[in-house]
Design a protein around this motif. Sequence first.
Motif, short mmCIF file in Angstrom:
data_model
loop_
_atom_site.label_atom_id
_atom_site.label_comp_id
_atom_site.label_asym_id
_atom_site.label_seq_id
_atom_site.Cartn_x
_atom_site.Cartn_y
_atom_site.Cartn_z
N LYS A 112 44.47 88.59 7.48
CA LYS A 112 43.46 87.89 6.68
C LYS A 112 42.66 86.91 7.53
N ALA A 113 43.32 86.21 8.43
CA ALA A 113 42.59 85.29 9.31
C ALA A 113 41.62 86.07 10.20
N LEU A 114 42.10 87.18 10.75
CA LEU A 114 41.26 87.99 11.65
C LEU A 114 40.02 88.51 10.90
N ILE A 115 40.25 89.03 9.72
CA ILE A 115 39.14 89.59 8.94
C ILE A 115 38.14 88.51 8.55
N THR A 116 38.63 87.38 8.05
CA THR A 116 37.71 86.36 7.56
C THR A 116 37.02 85.60 8.69
N LEU A 117 37.56 85.66 9.88
CA LEU A 117 36.87 85.08 11.04
C LEU A 117 35.85 86.05 11.62
N GLY A 118 35.72 87.21 10.99
CA GLY A 118 34.71 88.18 11.43
C GLY A 118 35.08 88.90 12.70
N LEU A 119 36.36 89.11 12.94
CA LEU A 119 36.80 89.67 14.21
C LEU A 119 37.18 91.14 14.13
N GLU A 120 36.81 91.78 13.04
CA GLU A 120 37.04 93.21 12.92
C GLU A 120 36.10 93.95 13.87
N PRO A 121 36.60 94.92 14.64
CA PRO A 121 35.71 95.69 15.51
C PRO A 121 34.86 96.67 14.69
N GLU A 122 33.65 96.93 15.17
CA GLU A 122 32.82 97.92 14.49
C GLU A 122 33.45 99.30 14.62
N THR A 123 33.91 99.61 15.82
CA THR A 123 34.63 100.85 16.06
C THR A 123 35.78 100.54 17.00
N MET A 124 36.83 101.31 16.89
CA MET A 124 37.98 101.08 17.78
C MET A 124 38.82 102.35 17.83
N ASP A 125 39.15 102.78 19.04
CA ASP A 125 40.05 103.91 19.19
C ASP A 125 41.49 103.45 19.00
N ARG A 126 42.35 104.40 18.70
CA ARG A 126 43.78 104.07 18.64
C ARG A 126 44.23 103.60 20.02
N THR A 127 44.95 102.49 20.05
CA THR A 127 45.29 101.87 21.33
C THR A 127 46.76 101.47 21.35
N VAL A 128 47.51 102.00 22.31
CA VAL A 128 48.91 101.61 22.46
C VAL A 128 48.96 100.38 23.38
N LEU A 129 49.54 99.30 22.88
CA LEU A 129 49.62 98.05 23.64
C LEU A 129 51.08 97.71 23.96
N PRO A 130 51.29 96.96 25.04
CA PRO A 130 52.65 96.47 25.28
C PRO A 130 53.10 95.62 24.09
N THR A 131 54.34 95.78 23.71
CA THR A 131 54.86 94.97 22.59
C THR A 131 54.85 93.50 22.97
#
Lengths: 126, 177
Positions: B150-169
């Motif tokens: 919710k914080a990420l979305i309301t701060l406007g930080l959603e990417p316009e497009t994004m590929d699936r990304t595996v990140l280090p835990t």
Amino acid sequence: MTGAGRSAVQAALAADPVLAAHYADFRAHAEAALDPALVALIRQAVAAVHGMGAAPDEAGLDAATRSALAYARRMTFEHTAITDAEAAAVAAHLGEPGFVAFSVLAALADAECRAALVGLAELAGE
Amino acid sequence: MSTIPRVSSAIPGEPAHFGSVLAHQPDIAASFFALYGRFWGSDVLSARIKEVARMRNARVTECGFCRNVRFDKAVAQGLGEAAVDDITDGYETSDRLTDAEKAALKFTDALIHDPELLNGDARAALQRHLTPAQIAELGLGVTLFLALAKALITLGLEPETMDRTVLPTPAVPEAAE
């Protein structure tokens, strides 16, 4: 909330003191970044949306604070509908660092209420 | 839902993303990353079940960033894309998700959507499959997933497009150990 200011999450983590301490530290820093009176109002306003107590009396509050509380209420069930203009108004009032802290705190307050409503502490054996 | 950042980056030269925006509040950022690293580093509840709950939260809250990130520890524990695809409405009938994962998903739905979903049978299933300590970790995780989405979305930080990304835990930052 569970007990005197302790959230359901904190209560649930009682058996893991290290994780509990990390959570308490995060929560405390989110609160410390804002005026204590505003923190209390945000928590009360969010809790009231969830039926957990009365809404704050806003009669003596300035317009900017009332807007911030309206925004916090929107975080509970309408977070995807919040507009750029609503966000800009709160950011103008609190400044960018304050708006970041406000966003974290309002979202955390909402999640903590939900954790309490689902009975997290009891499920965790507390 | 805005994909235009509503807050600037606090790190010179970096675009606005969750980390660079949270850097406006260094103490909040440091304490969050220490908590999140500790949470993912604990094996009381498997990373696979944590990731299943995180994926469900991502879908329900409509967090596109969250939905496209995978943490490698859960992938290593066998959470493949076919199982992730089942974390949608109707997951109860999946033959790729375990009964413990389905119980965790019902708890997740109850916390982020409607506490009434954790009725007698669902509650009993949760307590049959997970210990109280595991439920505590699951509850912490879903609380954080929900709040951060919710914080990420309301701060406007959603990417316009994004590929699936595996990140280090996430791991506990060295300074916080």
